[in-house]
Design a protein around this motif. Sequence first.
Motif, PDB file in Angstrom:
ATOM      1  N   PRO A  80       0.836  -1.208   0.000  1.00 53.32           N
ATOM      2  CA  PRO A  80       0.000   0.000   0.000  1.00 53.32           C
ATOM      3  C   PRO A  80       0.872   1.261   0.000  1.00 53.32           C
ATOM      4  O   PRO A  80       1.899   1.324   0.676  1.00 53.32           O
ATOM      5  N   GLU A  84      -2.950   5.246   0.717  1.00 51.62           N
ATOM      6  CA  GLU A  84      -3.764   4.149   1.223  1.00 51.62           C
ATOM      7  C   GLU A  84      -3.542   3.931   2.724  1.00 51.62           C
ATOM      8  O   GLU A  84      -4.482   3.625   3.451  1.00 51.62           O
ATOM      9  N   GLU A 123     -11.439  10.260   1.857  1.00 49.06           N
ATOM     10  CA  GLU A 123     -11.677   9.848   0.471  1.00 49.06           C
ATOM     11  C   GLU A 123     -11.566  10.984  -0.536  1.00 49.06           C
ATOM     12  O   GLU A 123     -11.684  10.761  -1.737  1.00 49.06           O
TER      13      GLU A 123
END
Length: 167
Positions: A80, A84, A123
């Motif tokens: 990742p 992330e 997000e």
Amino acid sequence: MLMRISTERIVFLAGLGVALLFFWQSVGLDAWSILGPGPGLFPRVITGFSSVVAALLVAFPGLAKNTAAATSEPEAEPEPGPEERRIFRIYCLAMPFLAIGSAYLGFILMSLILVMALTWFAERRCWRRALVYGVLCGLVGVIGFGQFLGASVPAAELDRVILRFLH
């Protein structure tokens, strides 16, 4: 016809045993009440379905094999990246806030903060849409679940003010 006992079949037999045990327990719950479906309907349907699937796997263990995955090499999962890992940390912090925040802030304010943190900050979505979504989540929780369905939803002063408009 004699079934060959393999490791897979033993695992499926154990799963069938657990599914049947849960099904037997769910039969003791009421499937229907005066108001409609009772607390035993969903467990009875799910454990019955699980028992049938487990019985099929005991009888035909080849159904569980994925031929495409068995013939190809497993793909290495990439590490990742920093973005992330940042999102993962934010979600990890949000889970305790979900439990603790509602007790002190009430459901609407907790929903608003949580949705803004996850949708807008983590997000990177539009803040206006996140704000509207957070308010809608809080209102559905307090009005829909707390007022109409009678669920126990933690209420602060803001939640009580909104509920006064419904009376």
